[in-house]
Design a protein around this motif. Structure first.
Motif, PDB file in Angstrom:
ATOM      1  N   LEU A   7       9.545  -5.390  12.164  1.00 16.84           N
ATOM      2  CA  LEU A   7       9.781  -4.862  13.506  1.00 16.84           C
ATOM      3  C   LEU A   7       9.084  -3.521  13.693  1.00 16.84           C
ATOM      4  CD1 LEU A   7      13.567  -5.656  14.145  1.00 16.84           C
ATOM      5  CD2 LEU A   7      11.604  -6.642  15.322  1.00 16.84           C
ATOM      6  N   ALA A   8       9.141  -2.663  12.660  1.00 19.17           N
ATOM      7  CA  ALA A   8       8.483  -1.362  12.752  1.00 19.17           C
ATOM      8  C   ALA A   8       6.979  -1.528  12.918  1.00 19.17           C
ATOM      9  CB  ALA A   8       8.797  -0.532  11.511  1.00 19.17           C
ATOM     10  N   ALA A   9       6.397  -2.455  12.162  1.00 15.97           N
ATOM     11  CA  ALA A   9       4.960  -2.687  12.264  1.00 15.97           C
ATOM     12  C   ALA A   9       4.591  -3.217  13.651  1.00 15.97           C
ATOM     13  CB  ALA A   9       4.519  -3.677  11.186  1.00 15.97           C
ATOM     14  N   ALA A  10       5.443  -4.088  14.206  1.00  8.93           N
ATOM     15  CA  ALA A  10       5.143  -4.692  15.502  1.00  8.93           C
ATOM     16  C   ALA A  10       5.350  -3.713  16.656  1.00  8.93           C
ATOM     17  CB  ALA A  10       6.027  -5.922  15.710  1.00  8.93           C
ATOM     18  N   LEU A  11       6.426  -2.912  16.605  1.00  6.09           N
ATOM     19  CA  LEU A  11       6.783  -2.076  17.748  1.00  6.09           C
ATOM     20  C   LEU A  11       6.207  -0.667  17.676  1.00  6.09           C
ATOM     21  CD1 LEU A  11      10.553  -3.080  18.204  1.00  6.09           C
ATOM     22  CD2 LEU A  11       8.521  -4.015  19.333  1.00  6.09           C
ATOM     23  N   LEU A  12       5.943  -0.182  16.462  1.00  4.86           N
ATOM     24  CA  LEU A  12       5.429   1.174  16.316  1.00  4.86           C
ATOM     25  C   LEU A  12       3.926   1.223  16.104  1.00  4.86           C
ATOM     26  CD1 LEU A  12       8.321   2.568  14.112  1.00  4.86           C
ATOM     27  CD2 LEU A  12       7.732   3.357  16.390  1.00  4.86           C
ATOM     28  N   GLY A  13       3.329   0.078  15.828  1.00  3.30           N
ATOM     29  CA  GLY A  13       1.874  -0.003  15.728  1.00  3.30           C
ATOM     30  C   GLY A  13       1.304   0.831  14.620  1.00  3.30           C
ATOM     31  N   SER A  14       0.201   1.511  14.894  1.00  2.00           N
ATOM     32  CA  SER A  14      -0.530   2.234  13.852  1.00  2.00           C
ATOM     33  C   SER A  14       0.264   3.387  13.268  1.00  2.00           C
ATOM     34  CB  SER A  14      -1.849   2.777  14.419  1.00  2.00           C
ATOM     35  OG  SER A  14      -1.581   3.650  15.515  1.00  2.00           O
ATOM     36  N   SER A  15       1.250   3.919  14.025  1.00  2.00           N
ATOM     37  CA  SER A  15       2.036   5.036  13.490  1.00  2.00           C
ATOM     38  C   SER A  15       2.900   4.620  12.327  1.00  2.00           C
ATOM     39  CB  SER A  15       2.929   5.615  14.594  1.00  2.00           C
ATOM     40  OG  SER A  15       3.840   4.637  15.072  1.00  2.00           O
ATOM     41  N   ALA A  16       3.162   3.306  12.217  1.00  2.00           N
ATOM     42  CA  ALA A  16       3.956   2.807  11.088  1.00  2.00           C
ATOM     43  C   ALA A  16       3.147   1.855  10.230  1.00  2.00           C
ATOM     44  CB  ALA A  16       5.214   2.121  11.593  1.00  2.00           C
ATOM     45  N   GLY A  17       1.852   1.978  10.269  1.00  2.00           N
ATOM     46  CA  GLY A  17       1.026   1.162   9.395  1.00  2.00           C
ATOM     47  C   GLY A  17       0.475  -0.095  10.021  1.00  2.00           C
ATOM     48  N   GLY A  18       1.022  -0.508  11.184  1.00  2.00           N
ATOM     49  CA  GLY A  18       0.523  -1.714  11.814  1.00  2.00           C
ATOM     50  C   GLY A  18       0.682  -2.939  10.940  1.00  2.00           C
ATOM     51  N   PHE A  19      -0.147  -3.954  11.192  1.00  2.01           N
ATOM     52  CA  PHE A  19      -0.100  -5.192  10.437  1.00  2.01           C
ATOM     53  C   PHE A  19      -1.236  -5.292   9.422  1.00  2.01           C
ATOM     54  CE2 PHE A  19       2.503  -6.807  14.004  1.00  2.01           C
ATOM     55  CZ  PHE A  19       3.556  -7.307  13.266  1.00  2.01           C
ATOM     56  N   SER A  20      -1.786  -4.136   9.012  1.00  2.00           N
ATOM     57  CA  SER A  20      -2.888  -4.166   8.062  1.00  2.00           C
ATOM     58  C   SER A  20      -2.421  -4.720   6.723  1.00  2.00           C
ATOM     59  CB  SER A  20      -3.460  -2.752   7.865  1.00  2.00           C
ATOM     60  OG  SER A  20      -2.546  -1.950   7.161  1.00  2.00           O
ATOM     61  N   ALA A  21      -3.341  -5.333   6.004  1.00  2.00           N
ATOM     62  CA  ALA A  21      -3.004  -5.923   4.701  1.00  2.00           C
ATOM     63  C   ALA A  21      -2.497  -4.862   3.734  1.00  2.00           C
ATOM     64  CB  ALA A  21      -4.238  -6.624   4.132  1.00  2.00           C
ATOM     65  N   ASP A  22      -3.117  -3.677   3.757  1.00  2.00           N
ATOM     66  CA  ASP A  22      -2.708  -2.616   2.826  1.00  2.00           C
ATOM     67  C   ASP A  22      -1.258  -2.190   3.058  1.00  2.00           C
ATOM     68  OD1 ASP A  22      -5.174  -2.652   1.675  1.00  2.00           O
ATOM     69  OD2 ASP A  22      -5.939  -0.895   2.765  1.00  2.00           O
ATOM     70  N   SER A  23      -0.877  -2.018   4.342  1.00  2.00           N
ATOM     71  CA  SER A  23       0.488  -1.570   4.633  1.00  2.00           C
ATOM     72  C   SER A  23       1.516  -2.629   4.256  1.00  2.00           C
ATOM     73  CB  SER A  23       0.629  -1.213   6.116  1.00  2.00           C
ATOM     74  OG  SER A  23       0.409  -2.350   6.933  1.00  2.00           O
ATOM     75  N   LEU A  24       1.187  -3.890   4.504  1.00  2.00           N
ATOM     76  CA  LEU A  24       2.130  -4.958   4.164  1.00  2.00           C
ATOM     77  C   LEU A  24       2.272  -5.104   2.646  1.00  2.00           C
ATOM     78  CD1 LEU A  24       1.288  -7.694   6.825  1.00  2.00           C
ATOM     79  CD2 LEU A  24       3.205  -6.107   6.782  1.00  2.00           C
ATOM     80  N   VAL A  25       1.160  -4.936   1.921  1.00  2.00           N
ATOM     81  CA  VAL A  25       1.236  -4.982   0.459  1.00  2.00           C
ATOM     82  C   VAL A  25       2.102  -3.837  -0.061  1.00  2.00           C
ATOM     83  CG1 VAL A  25      -0.102  -4.659  -1.654  1.00  2.00           C
ATOM     84  CG2 VAL A  25      -0.930  -6.210   0.115  1.00  2.00           C
ATOM     85  N   GLU A  26       1.937  -2.650   0.542  1.00  2.00           N
ATOM     86  CA  GLU A  26       2.725  -1.495   0.123  1.00  2.00           C
ATOM     87  C   GLU A  26       4.211  -1.733   0.363  1.00  2.00           C
ATOM     88  OE1 GLU A  26       2.650   3.372   0.647  1.00  2.00           O
ATOM     89  OE2 GLU A  26       1.640   2.088   2.109  1.00  2.00           O
ATOM     90  N   ILE A  27       4.547  -2.318   1.508  1.00  2.00           N
ATOM     91  CA  ILE A  27       5.949  -2.626   1.815  1.00  2.00           C
ATOM     92  C   ILE A  27       6.514  -3.613   0.811  1.00  2.00           C
ATOM     93  CG2 ILE A  27       7.447  -3.793   3.488  1.00  2.00           C
ATOM     94  CD1 ILE A  27       5.579  -2.604   5.677  1.00  2.00           C
ATOM     95  N   VAL A  28       5.746  -4.655   0.522  1.00  2.00           N
ATOM     96  CA  VAL A  28       6.214  -5.674  -0.419  1.00  2.00           C
ATOM     97  C   VAL A  28       6.423  -5.075  -1.808  1.00  2.00           C
ATOM     98  CG1 VAL A  28       5.543  -7.782  -1.644  1.00  2.00           C
ATOM     99  CG2 VAL A  28       5.228  -7.623   0.826  1.00  2.00           C
ATOM    100  N   LEU A  29       5.459  -4.272  -2.271  1.00  2.00           N
ATOM    101  CA  LEU A  29       5.540  -3.727  -3.627  1.00  2.00           C
ATOM    102  C   LEU A  29       6.639  -2.673  -3.770  1.00  2.00           C
ATOM    103  CD1 LEU A  29       1.757  -3.374  -4.589  1.00  2.00           C
ATOM    104  CD2 LEU A  29       3.382  -5.125  -5.322  1.00  2.00           C
ATOM    105  N   GLN A  30       6.819  -1.826  -2.762  1.00  2.00           N
ATOM    106  CA  GLN A  30       7.782  -0.737  -2.894  1.00  2.00           C
ATOM    107  C   GLN A  30       9.200  -1.115  -2.494  1.00  2.00           C
ATOM    108  OE1 GLN A  30       6.931   3.336  -1.895  1.00  2.00           O
ATOM    109  NE2 GLN A  30       4.779   2.873  -1.566  1.00  2.00           N
ATOM    110  N   LEU A  31       9.346  -2.109  -1.618  1.00  2.00           N
ATOM    111  CA  LEU A  31      10.679  -2.449  -1.121  1.00  2.00           C
ATOM    112  C   LEU A  31      11.154  -3.828  -1.569  1.00  2.00           C
ATOM    113  CD1 LEU A  31      10.385  -1.179   2.588  1.00  2.00           C
ATOM    114  CD2 LEU A  31      11.088   0.097   0.561  1.00  2.00           C
ATOM    115  N   LEU A  32      10.350  -4.842  -1.254  1.00  2.00           N
ATOM    116  CA  LEU A  32      10.825  -6.212  -1.449  1.00  2.00           C
ATOM    117  C   LEU A  32      10.838  -6.621  -2.920  1.00  2.00           C
ATOM    118  CD1 LEU A  32      11.870  -8.709  -0.043  1.00  2.00           C
ATOM    119  CD2 LEU A  32       9.508  -9.475   0.272  1.00  2.00           C
ATOM    120  N   VAL A  33       9.764  -6.327  -3.656  1.00  2.00           N
ATOM    121  CA  VAL A  33       9.698  -6.742  -5.068  1.00  2.00           C
ATOM    122  C   VAL A  33      10.815  -6.101  -5.897  1.00  2.00           C
ATOM    123  CG1 VAL A  33       8.309  -6.606  -7.174  1.00  2.00           C
ATOM    124  CG2 VAL A  33       7.243  -7.332  -5.034  1.00  2.00           C
ATOM    125  N   PRO A  34      11.042  -4.777  -5.805  1.00  2.00           N
ATOM    126  CA  PRO A  34      12.168  -4.196  -6.566  1.00  2.00           C
ATOM    127  C   PRO A  34      13.519  -4.783  -6.162  1.00  2.00           C
ATOM    128  CG  PRO A  34      10.694  -2.478  -5.811  1.00  2.00           C
ATOM    129  CD  PRO A  34      10.260  -3.731  -5.127  1.00  2.00           C
TER     130      PRO A  34
END
Length: 337
Positions: free
Chosen positions: A143-170
């Motif tokens: 939701l943050a990526a969709a509604l906040l756009g580039s200020s929250a990383g957007g839907f770029s591959a790098d930002s989504l990988v960072e979210i997965v590695l730092q939040l979801l995987v642990p």
């Protein structure tokens, strides 16, 4: 009117970052430690959270869908509506923080505590808070990526990988290992709780240090902070009203309405701060300010409401027809034990 001591410690950490922000090599060390702390936090969340209990609560699916709708649909819609207050009451960075606040999951501990104080459906509050946390691990960053756009990383591959590695995987690692370490985590709850809070303090110090170094705090004035408090007070009042009277319209009993009100009107500081650090990076300090203020406000207001609800006369519950009972009463825990 309870003042959360942890909020005072957080404010002290903000003051430390303002007086002595991490710079240069110190900033790199703080950033690395903050990243590790966030991963460890979500590992502990996964190790603590009983997926089975949360799934068992789905038997009372109407209540949980109502809480999730309040948390991840109604709250964000109100946040989007607040866009019209820029720049009259809010600056754009403060609005982004306000919108982010509307996207984070509900609390667990305080929802349970206030529901219990008000003589509500405590098992439902436990399951609602747990299920909201589970869903929020995935839904809040999206939701943050969709509604906040580039200020929250957007839907770029790098930002989504960072979210997965730092939040979801642990978090998933904690869930997988829970069967082996769950007992240890439960036995050392107090010590690990201190680790939790210490990790969040490190995240806050790193975020506000970056903000100080970049000079973003010059964008905030006392008038803007006052405007933010007014907007948050209105937001909380609207959600408390909608959750209480909406529960009545949906024909929930008193105990369930109390659980819906407290679980559906709250936002989690513990989940939101680390998420903001990952999503906003150097701009996280302004992003978490609205959440910190809202956290204290919700505690103070809900404590008053819970105390008043505790003095309400007990509701006489008329047995529902079998068909309705299967839809609304099964699994609530409000008539058992």
């Amino acid at each position: 009117m309870p003042i959360d001591p942890y909020i005072l410690v957080l404010l002290g950490t903000v003051g430390l970052a303002a007086l002595s922000p991490a710079r240069g090599a110190g900033a790199d060390v703080a950033s690395g430690a903050s990243t590790a702390a966030i991963a460890f936090l979500f590992f502990l969340y996964g190790a603590r959270l009983s997926t089975r209990e949360a799934m068992d609560g789905l038997r009372h699916w109407r209540l949980h869908i109502t809480v999730l709708a309040c948390t991840f649909l109604v709250f964000p819609l109100l946040g989007l509506a607040a866009r019209g207050l820029v720049p009259v009451l809010l600056t754009h960075p403060l609005y982004q923080g306000l919108l982010f606040l509307t996207l984070v999951p509900s609390t667990i501990q305080s929802s349970i505590a206030f529901t219990s104080m008000a003589r509500g459906n405590v098992p439902a509050a436990i399951c609602a808070g747990s299920f909201s946390s589970l869903v929020g691990i995935v839904v809040t960053p999206l939701l943050a990526a969709a509604l906040l756009g580039s200020s929250a990383g957007g839907f770029s591959a790098d930002s989504l990988v960072e979210i997965v590695l730092q939040l979801l995987v642990p978090f998933l690692a904690g869930q997988v290992l829970r069967r082996w370490i769950g007992g240890f985590v439960a036995r050392h709850k107090k010590v690990l709780g201190l680790v939790d809070r210490g990790s969040i303090l490190l995240v806050v110090y790193t975020a506000f240090s970056e903000g100080m170094v970049q000079g973003i705090w010059h964008q905030v004035s006392a008038v803007r902070l006052g405007g933010l408090l007014v907007v948050e007070a209105v937001l909380l009042a609207v959600m408390l009203t909608l959750t209480w009277y909406g529960g009545k319209v949906l024909r929930f009993n008193r105990a369930d309405r109390i659980a819906i009100q407290f679980a559906g009107s709250k936002k989690s500081l513990a989940s939101g701060l680390p998420m903001a650090s990952v999503l906003f990076g150097a701009h996280a300090s302004l992003a978490v300010l609205p959440l910190m203020l809202f956290h204290q406000m919700q505690l103070m207001v809900c404590a008053v409401i819970a105390k008043r609800r505790s003095r309400d006369p007990q509701e006489d519950v008329t047995p529902a027809p079998p068909a309705a009972a299967s839809r609304t009463a099964v699994g609530t825990g409000s008539h058992s034990r």
